[in-house]
Motif scaffolding. Structure first.
Motif, PDB file in Angstrom:
ATOM      1  N   GLU A  11       0.882  -1.088  -0.052  1.00 19.49           N
ATOM      2  CA  GLU A  11      -0.037   0.114   0.037  1.00 19.49           C
ATOM      3  C   GLU A  11       0.891   1.084  -0.100  1.00 19.49           C
ATOM      4  N   PHE A  12       0.705   2.237  -1.068  1.00 19.71           N
ATOM      5  CA  PHE A  12       1.833   3.121  -1.067  1.00 19.71           C
ATOM      6  C   PHE A  12       1.609   4.298   0.008  1.00 19.71           C
ATOM      7  N   SER A  13       2.496   4.710   0.461  1.00 20.57           N
ATOM      8  CA  SER A  13       2.453   5.841   1.607  1.00 20.57           C
ATOM      9  C   SER A  13       3.599   6.741   1.232  1.00 20.57           C
ATOM     10  N   PRO A  14       2.770   8.036   0.883  1.00 21.29           N
ATOM     11  CA  PRO A  14       3.800   8.911   0.718  1.00 21.29           C
ATOM     12  C   PRO A  14       4.515   9.478   1.832  1.00 21.29           C
ATOM     13  N   THR A  15       4.042   9.326   3.152  1.00 18.76           N
ATOM     14  CA  THR A  15       4.736   9.936   4.365  1.00 18.76           C
ATOM     15  C   THR A  15       6.173   8.833   4.491  1.00 18.76           C
ATOM     16  N   VAL A  16       5.812   7.609   4.000  1.00 12.07           N
ATOM     17  CA  VAL A  16       7.107   6.876   4.189  1.00 12.07           C
ATOM     18  C   VAL A  16       8.331   7.144   3.475  1.00 12.07           C
ATOM     19  N   VAL A  17       7.731   7.438   2.106  1.00 16.89           N
ATOM     20  CA  VAL A  17       8.832   7.644   1.082  1.00 16.89           C
ATOM     21  C   VAL A  17       9.486   9.043   1.366  1.00 16.89           C
ATOM     22  N   ILE A  18       8.678   9.970   1.855  1.00 12.56           N
ATOM     23  CA  ILE A  18       9.189  11.215   2.026  1.00 12.56           C
ATOM     24  C   ILE A  18      10.350  11.243   3.249  1.00 12.56           C
ATOM     25  N   TYR A  52      12.497   0.665   5.830  1.00 11.08           N
ATOM     26  CA  TYR A  52      11.805   0.864   4.557  1.00 11.08           C
ATOM     27  C   TYR A  52      11.171  -0.593   4.304  1.00 11.08           C
ATOM     28  N   ILE A  53      11.952  -1.677   4.509  1.00 10.72           N
ATOM     29  CA  ILE A  53      11.371  -3.120   4.170  1.00 10.72           C
ATOM     30  C   ILE A  53      10.333  -3.238   5.105  1.00 10.72           C
ATOM     31  N   ALA A  54      10.299  -2.771   6.378  1.00 12.35           N
ATOM     32  CA  ALA A  54       9.183  -3.294   7.282  1.00 12.35           C
ATOM     33  C   ALA A  54       8.063  -2.220   7.156  1.00 12.35           C
ATOM     34  N   LEU A  55       8.021  -1.304   6.430  1.00 13.46           N
ATOM     35  CA  LEU A  55       7.100  -0.331   6.341  1.00 13.46           C
ATOM     36  C   LEU A  55       6.324  -0.220   4.791  1.00 13.46           C
ATOM     37  N   HIS A  56       7.261  -0.689   3.786  1.00 15.41           N
ATOM     38  CA  HIS A  56       6.705   0.031   2.516  1.00 15.41           C
ATOM     39  C   HIS A  56       7.027  -1.266   1.326  1.00 15.41           C
ATOM     40  N   THR A  57       6.836  -2.449   1.670  1.00 16.89           N
ATOM     41  CA  THR A  57       7.182  -3.418   0.728  1.00 16.89           C
ATOM     42  C   THR A  57       5.881  -4.472   0.737  1.00 16.89           C
ATOM     43  N   ARG A  58       5.932  -5.377  -0.279  1.00 15.41           N
ATOM     44  CA  ARG A  58       4.799  -6.583  -0.144  1.00 15.41           C
ATOM     45  C   ARG A  58       4.669  -7.159   1.069  1.00 15.41           C
ATOM     46  N   LEU A  59       5.955  -7.052   1.803  1.00 15.78           N
ATOM     47  CA  LEU A  59       5.848  -8.149   3.055  1.00 15.78           C
ATOM     48  C   LEU A  59       4.895  -7.369   4.100  1.00 15.78           C
ATOM     49  N   TYR A 156      -3.746   1.809  11.957  1.00 16.49           N
ATOM     50  CA  TYR A 156      -2.487   0.755  11.638  1.00 16.49           C
ATOM     51  C   TYR A 156      -1.092   1.559  11.429  1.00 16.49           C
ATOM     52  N   ARG A 157      -1.332   2.633  10.620  1.00 16.79           N
ATOM     53  CA  ARG A 157      -0.082   3.409  10.468  1.00 16.79           C
ATOM     54  C   ARG A 157       0.356   4.245  11.453  1.00 16.79           C
ATOM     55  N   VAL A 158      -0.540   4.818  12.269  1.00 12.68           N
ATOM     56  CA  VAL A 158      -0.331   5.475  13.768  1.00 12.68           C
ATOM     57  C   VAL A 158       0.636   4.542  14.391  1.00 12.68           C
ATOM     58  N   MET A 159       0.058   3.269  14.547  1.00 15.00           N
ATOM     59  CA  MET A 159       0.645   2.139  15.441  1.00 15.00           C
ATOM     60  C   MET A 159       2.133   1.969  14.894  1.00 15.00           C
ATOM     61  N   ASN A 160       2.461   1.888  13.725  1.00 16.40           N
ATOM     62  CA  ASN A 160       3.608   1.590  13.139  1.00 16.40           C
ATOM     63  C   ASN A 160       4.509   2.694  13.151  1.00 16.40           C
ATOM     64  N   TRP A 161       4.056   3.857  13.111  1.00 12.47           N
ATOM     65  CA  TRP A 161       4.764   5.124  13.176  1.00 12.47           C
ATOM     66  C   TRP A 161       5.309   5.433  14.552  1.00 12.47           C
TER      67      TRP A 161
END
Length: 294
Positions: A11-18, A52-59, A156-161
């Motif tokens: 799931e693409f997340s611009p926050t993670v990328v930035i 990055y791998i834990a936040l923004h990949t197919r995993l 879910y994203r609040v939890m991870n961040w």
């Protein structure tokens, strides 16, 4: 099969990328100016890539559909990634990577505001740091909270961040290699802080592992990624990941903090040994000479 496909976001997340790109660019710009060693560079890049791998990949699909994979994700987000980033001591490099005019106009005034200083004083207090570090693990693993967090993508994203940010603050506090001041805690208190975080992790991991019932049914309701793995076995593996690797990361952090303590103590003794002869000579020179009577 092309392994690069796994690096594509589920799931693409611009926050993670930035956030990842900004950290990478600033560190890369500041490396030459701050003279960062190869070992520290490798530590920073390993930690950043792990995040990055834990936040923004197919995993991420597996993180959402297996409890033990979710625990592996948070082990990276809360322990492994922030640990290696803090171990690289990237503050000077990142600061050097920010253009000087930006530092003068934006960064320094922002860091000197009363709100920011008060917030840092609170979250970096040793007791608060331990409570937050352990408390977030407990909070997000409360069964009702975990159920909602795995269903609501925003939570879910609040939890991870929250795990990433808290991990960075905690390990930055513990792995600081400087004396106090400028470090916030003395070397001995850093050791105590990280040791205090170990028992609660052991207790929670053991509780999840030995629990006789399924604590997190959300994975069975939404469908599991690994159908051959029973819910109880999945839960036991997740408890083990919190019980053993999570606690071992804290033990390693305590050993590194202890090494810094011994190094700083040794330097203080060397300074005392170096200055004591000079003090003795100056004291002897300042002592009045005895009066001789004829």
């Amino acid at each position: 099969m092309n392994l690069l496909v796994w690096l594509e976001p589920w799931e693409f997340s611009p926050t993670v990328v930035i956030a990842i790109v900004a950290a990478a660019v600033l560190f890369a710009r500041g490396v030459s100016k701050a003279k960062v060693s190869i070992a520290r560079q490798l530590s920073f890049w390993f930690g950043l890539v792990a995040l990055y791998i834990a936040l923004h990949t197919r995993l991420d699909y597996f993180f959402e559909h297996e409890f033990f994979m979710h625990r592996a994700q948070h082990l990276v987000l809360h322990h492994l990634g922030p640990f290696f980033i803090a171990l690289s001591y990237p503050g000077a490099a990142i600061r050097a990577g920010i253009p000087f005019s930006w530092r003068q106009r934006f960064v320094r005034p922002m860091l000197q505001t009363r709100a920011v200083r008060a917030t840092l004083d609170v979250v970096m207090h040793p007791v608060v740091a331990v409570v937050l570090f352990v408390g977030l693990i407990y909070f997000w693993l409360l069964s009702p909270v975990h159920f909602v967090a795995m269903l609501d993508w925003r939570l879910y994203r609040v939890m991870n961040w929250s795990m990433v940010i808290d991990g960075l603050l905690f390990w930055w506090l513990v792995l600081d290699s400087r004396p106090a001041p400028p470090a916030r805690l003395s070397p001995g208190r850093r050791v105590l802080v990280v040791i205090a975080a170990i028992p609660p992790q052991l207790v929670l991991g053991a509780f999840i592992f030995f629990s006789p019932r399924e604590l997190y049914p959300v994975y069975s309701i939404c469908g599991r990624a690994f159908t051959w793995l029973s819910p109880m076995r999945d839960q036991q593996i997740g408890g083990l990941l919190l019980w053993i690797p999570g606690s071992m990361m804290s033990v390693i952090g305590a050993l590194i903090a202890l090494r810094h303590w011994m190094r700083l103590s040794g330097r203080a003794r060397l300074r005392e040994e170096h200055t004591s002869p000079a003090k003795a000579v100056s004291a002897a020179n300042a002592r009045p000479s005895p009066v001789r009577h004829p």
